[in-house]
Scaffold this motif. Structure first.
Motif, PDB file in Angstrom:
ATOM      1  N   GLY A  37       0.832  -1.195   0.000  1.00 57.20           N
ATOM      2  CA  GLY A  37       0.000   0.000   0.000  1.00 57.20           C
ATOM      3  C   GLY A  37       0.869   1.248   0.000  1.00 57.20           C
ATOM      4  O   GLY A  37       2.097   1.177  -0.037  1.00 57.20           O
ATOM      5  N   PRO A  38       0.240   2.437   0.051  1.00 57.56           N
ATOM      6  CA  PRO A  38       1.017   3.672   0.022  1.00 57.56           C
ATOM      7  C   PRO A  38       1.874   3.853   1.268  1.00 57.56           C
ATOM      8  O   PRO A  38       1.433   3.556   2.370  1.00 57.56           O
ATOM      9  N   GLN A  39       3.099   4.303   1.070  1.00 57.74           N
ATOM     10  CA  GLN A  39       3.982   4.618   2.190  1.00 57.74           C
ATOM     11  C   GLN A  39       4.088   6.140   2.274  1.00 57.74           C
ATOM     12  O   GLN A  39       4.546   6.785   1.340  1.00 57.74           O
ATOM     13  N   ILE A  40       3.664   6.696   3.394  1.00 53.21           N
ATOM     14  CA  ILE A  40       3.607   8.147   3.557  1.00 53.21           C
ATOM     15  C   ILE A  40       4.695   8.583   4.533  1.00 53.21           C
ATOM     16  O   ILE A  40       4.652   8.240   5.722  1.00 53.21           O
ATOM     17  N   SER A  41       5.665   9.305   4.010  1.00 51.77           N
ATOM     18  CA  SER A  41       6.773   9.790   4.830  1.00 51.77           C
ATOM     19  C   SER A  41       6.435  11.191   5.344  1.00 51.77           C
ATOM     20  O   SER A  41       6.081  12.082   4.563  1.00 51.77           O
ATOM     21  N   LEU A  42       6.572  11.369   6.649  1.00 52.83           N
ATOM     22  CA  LEU A  42       6.228  12.632   7.302  1.00 52.83           C
ATOM     23  C   LEU A  42       7.482  13.309   7.850  1.00 52.83           C
ATOM     24  O   LEU A  42       8.523  12.675   8.008  1.00 52.83           O
ATOM     25  N   SER A  43       7.356  14.589   8.139  1.00 48.61           N
ATOM     26  CA  SER A  43       8.503  15.328   8.684  1.00 48.61           C
ATOM     27  C   SER A  43       8.051  16.385   9.685  1.00 48.61           C
ATOM     28  O   SER A  43       7.008  17.016   9.510  1.00 48.61           O
ATOM     29  N   ARG A  44       8.882  16.553  10.719  1.00 49.41           N
ATOM     30  CA  ARG A  44       8.717  17.678  11.636  1.00 49.41           C
ATOM     31  C   ARG A  44       9.866  18.668  11.477  1.00 49.41           C
ATOM     32  O   ARG A  44       9.857  19.739  12.082  1.00 49.41           O
ATOM     33  N   THR A  45      10.867  18.307  10.678  1.00 53.56           N
ATOM     34  CA  THR A  45      12.067  19.138  10.554  1.00 53.56           C
ATOM     35  C   THR A  45      12.111  19.953   9.262  1.00 53.56           C
ATOM     36  O   THR A  45      12.894  20.883   9.154  1.00 53.56           O
ATOM     37  N   HIS A  46      11.301  19.615   8.289  1.00 54.74           N
ATOM     38  CA  HIS A  46      11.365  20.266   6.979  1.00 54.74           C
ATOM     39  C   HIS A  46      10.942  21.738   7.063  1.00 54.74           C
ATOM     40  O   HIS A  46       9.980  22.074   7.755  1.00 54.74           O
ATOM     41  N   PRO A  47      11.654  22.637   6.354  1.00 59.55           N
ATOM     42  CA  PRO A  47      11.255  24.052   6.343  1.00 59.55           C
ATOM     43  C   PRO A  47       9.823  24.259   5.845  1.00 59.55           C
ATOM     44  O   PRO A  47       9.158  25.227   6.218  1.00 59.55           O
ATOM     45  N   GLY A  48       9.358  23.322   5.003  1.00 62.15           N
ATOM     46  CA  GLY A  48       7.992  23.419   4.490  1.00 62.15           C
ATOM     47  C   GLY A  48       6.943  23.397   5.587  1.00 62.15           C
ATOM     48  O   GLY A  48       5.852  23.953   5.421  1.00 62.15           O
ATOM     49  N   LEU A  49       7.268  22.756   6.726  1.00 56.82           N
ATOM     50  CA  LEU A  49       6.321  22.730   7.845  1.00 56.82           C
ATOM     51  C   LEU A  49       6.091  24.147   8.356  1.00 56.82           C
ATOM     52  O   LEU A  49       4.952  24.555   8.607  1.00 56.82           O
ATOM     53  N   VAL A  50       7.172  24.910   8.488  1.00 55.11           N
ATOM     54  CA  VAL A  50       7.058  26.293   8.957  1.00 55.11           C
ATOM     55  C   VAL A  50       6.274  27.126   7.944  1.00 55.11           C
ATOM     56  O   VAL A  50       5.405  27.919   8.310  1.00 55.11           O
ATOM     57  N   LYS A  51       6.574  26.919   6.670  1.00 54.12           N
ATOM     58  CA  LYS A  51       5.860  27.664   5.625  1.00 54.12           C
ATOM     59  C   LYS A  51       4.362  27.409   5.690  1.00 54.12           C
ATOM     60  O   LYS A  51       3.557  28.358   5.653  1.00 54.12           O
ATOM     61  N   ARG A  52       3.978  26.142   5.805  1.00 52.68           N
ATOM     62  CA  ARG A  52       2.554  25.812   5.846  1.00 52.68           C
ATOM     63  C   ARG A  52       1.889  26.345   7.118  1.00 52.68           C
ATOM     64  O   ARG A  52       0.722  26.760   7.090  1.00 52.68           O
ATOM     65  N   LEU A  53       2.612  26.347   8.217  1.00 49.25           N
ATOM     66  CA  LEU A  53       2.048  26.882   9.465  1.00 49.25           C
ATOM     67  C   LEU A  53       1.769  28.378   9.330  1.00 49.25           C
ATOM     68  O   LEU A  53       0.736  28.874   9.785  1.00 49.25           O
ATOM     69  N   PHE A  54       2.682  29.114   8.676  1.00 52.34           N
ATOM     70  CA  PHE A  54       2.448  30.541   8.449  1.00 52.34           C
ATOM     71  C   PHE A  54       1.258  30.744   7.510  1.00 52.34           C
ATOM     72  O   PHE A  54       0.458  31.668   7.697  1.00 52.34           O
ATOM     73  N   GLU A  55       1.122  29.877   6.517  1.00 48.58           N
ATOM     74  CA  GLU A  55      -0.010  29.996   5.596  1.00 48.58           C
ATOM     75  C   GLU A  55      -1.334  29.772   6.330  1.00 48.58           C
ATOM     76  O   GLU A  55      -2.352  30.405   5.994  1.00 48.58           O
ATOM     77  N   LEU A  56      -1.313  28.879   7.315  1.00 52.29           N
ATOM     78  CA  LEU A  56      -2.525  28.621   8.098  1.00 52.29           C
ATOM     79  C   LEU A  56      -2.858  29.772   9.034  1.00 52.29           C
ATOM     80  O   LEU A  56      -4.030  30.095   9.251  1.00 52.29           O
ATOM     81  N   GLU A  57      -1.832  30.393   9.604  1.00 53.52           N
ATOM     82  CA  GLU A  57      -2.038  31.412  10.636  1.00 53.52           C
ATOM     83  C   GLU A  57      -2.200  32.830  10.098  1.00 53.52           C
ATOM     84  O   GLU A  57      -2.788  33.677  10.772  1.00 53.52           O
ATOM     85  N   VAL A  58      -1.664  33.102   8.912  1.00 52.60           N
ATOM     86  CA  VAL A  58      -1.637  34.482   8.402  1.00 52.60           C
ATOM     87  C   VAL A  58      -2.563  34.619   7.192  1.00 52.60           C
ATOM     88  O   VAL A  58      -2.231  34.165   6.090  1.00 52.60           O
ATOM     89  N   PRO A  59      -3.714  35.247   7.366  1.00 56.40           N
ATOM     90  CA  PRO A  59      -4.668  35.396   6.260  1.00 56.40           C
ATOM     91  C   PRO A  59      -4.070  36.125   5.063  1.00 56.40           C
ATOM     92  O   PRO A  59      -4.406  35.818   3.918  1.00 56.40           O
ATOM     93  N   GLU A  60      -3.172  37.089   5.327  1.00 58.08           N
ATOM     94  CA  GLU A  60      -2.565  37.856   4.226  1.00 58.08           C
ATOM     95  C   GLU A  60      -1.747  36.952   3.298  1.00 58.08           C
ATOM     96  O   GLU A  60      -1.642  37.222   2.097  1.00 58.08           O
TER      97      GLU A  60
END
Length: 366
Positions: free
Chosen positions: A191-214
């Protein structure tokens, strides 16, 4: 197999999206293997399932020849024409050889094939769902631990948080909710293997996208991010509207927006700086919170000499060089930092805080 089986396949087609023909084709191939296993592996056989009634028939396929050398695979022209006058040399004759108890074998095989096809379809659905969510944030529940990997329940499937993608020193507790970044989705036999990360810079980017409406609205854009997970992140932002302060938008009222992100990252420090078209200004901003007196850039070498007040040298460099290292990653420039006294000693030029300002480009932010 009976008509009830056909009805069951129709239900599966509606609920799981697996076409009847797909199951029939797979079942016929499986029944050929089942027949050969139980009734002789040397025959060349074909299995036909009536799509309306579910009736199963097995046919031995034999080539028409002048002289028969292998009775399992060949039939004489005379015998072939006794069945039907239309046959000629090199034609293939199909002779029904369905065993009496083949229905039982067919029923067992059908169950296995249907079960397998349902699993494959479900895996395909999960893969299609998650392949489209690569590079996004997902919330899951920590399920269990296996050889330093953390398995996270994502609802329909599990994701893997490998040791290299875990933040050093961060506590991961079973049954706790956690936000992770979907790094990669692969197809495997299980089946699908889904690799996750807590260290990737993309996590920070997505968190800012969630928190900042602008950012969501496109008024503020993220230019680049450099990160040393668990310790510090620098993020460069700019505004597409001169009336909107990009740093202020990301910080939020009384720091509420950035605080929510820092809390999610368990206290990781975040420097938000303004990106500028002017490389001199951008490099100066990137060394925040240190104050910069002068920036000299070498376009050819993509390197910059940065001069800071003596008392701010250690702040500009950062603990174990972290601030300078992150600034270099953020800007894409090699950065050499010197104190004001070092610069004066080497060049004979004195820079005073009151009289010297960094030369800035007249270009506005994009």
């Amino acid at each position: 197999m009976k008509a009830e089986f056909i009805e069951a396949l129709e239900e599966i087609e509606k609920e799981k999206g697996i076409s009847k023909d797909t199951i029939f084709d797979a079942l016929e191939l499986a029944l050929i293997s089942g027949y050969k296993k139980n009734f002789g592996s040397s025959q060349n056989v074909e299995v036909d399932i009536n799509r309306e009634s579910g009736e199963v028939k097995v046919y031995a396929k034999k080539s028409v020849v002048d002289v028969v050398e292998d009775e399992l695979l060949e039939i004489s022209l005379e015998d072939a024409r006794s069945l039907d006058n239309k046959y000629d040399i090199d034609d293939v004759v199909k002779i029904e050889v369905t065993p009496r108890n083949f229905g039982r074998i067919a029923a067992q095989t059908a169950k296995q094939v249907v079960t397998q096809k349902i699993k494959e379809a479900e895996r395909e659905i999960i893969f299609d769902e998650f392949i489209n969510r690569e590079n996004e944030i997902i919330t899951g529940i920590i399920q269990r631990f296996s050889k330093n990997n953390i398995l996270i329940n994502l609802g329909k499937t599990e994701g893997i948080l490998a040791p290299s993608e875990q933040i050093q020193g961060e506590a991961y507790n079973q049954a706790s909710r956690i936000k992770t970044y979907i790094l990669e989705v692969k197809k495997t036999t299980k089946g699908p293997q889904i690799s996750l990360s807590r260290t990737h810079p993309g996590l920070v980017k997505r968190l800012f996208e969630l928190e900042v409406p602008e950012i969501q609205e496109g008024v503020v854009d993220i230019y680049s991010i450099s990160r040393e997970a668990g310790s510090r992140t620098k993020i460069a932002v700019y505004s597409n509207d001169e009336n909107v302060d990009p740093v202020g938008a990301c910080v939020g009222f009384k720091g509420a927006r950035v605080k929510a992100i820092v809390d999610e990252l368990n206290g990781e420090k975040i420097d938000i700086i303004t990106w500028s078209k002017d490389d001199t200004e951008f490099i100066s901003n990137s060394l925040s919170p240190a104050k910069v007196l002068k920036v000299e850039i070498d376009e050819k070498e993509k390197s910059a000499l940065v001069v800071v007040p003596d008392y701010q040298l250690s702040l500009a460099i950062g603990k174990e060089g972290q601030n300078a290292r992150l600034a270099a990653k953020l800007t894409g420039w090699k950065i050499d930092i010197k104190s004001e006294s070092q610069y004066k000693q080497e060049t004979g030029i004195s820079l005073t805080d009151d009289s010297y300002e960094i030369e800035k480009s007249d270009n506005n932010f994009l």
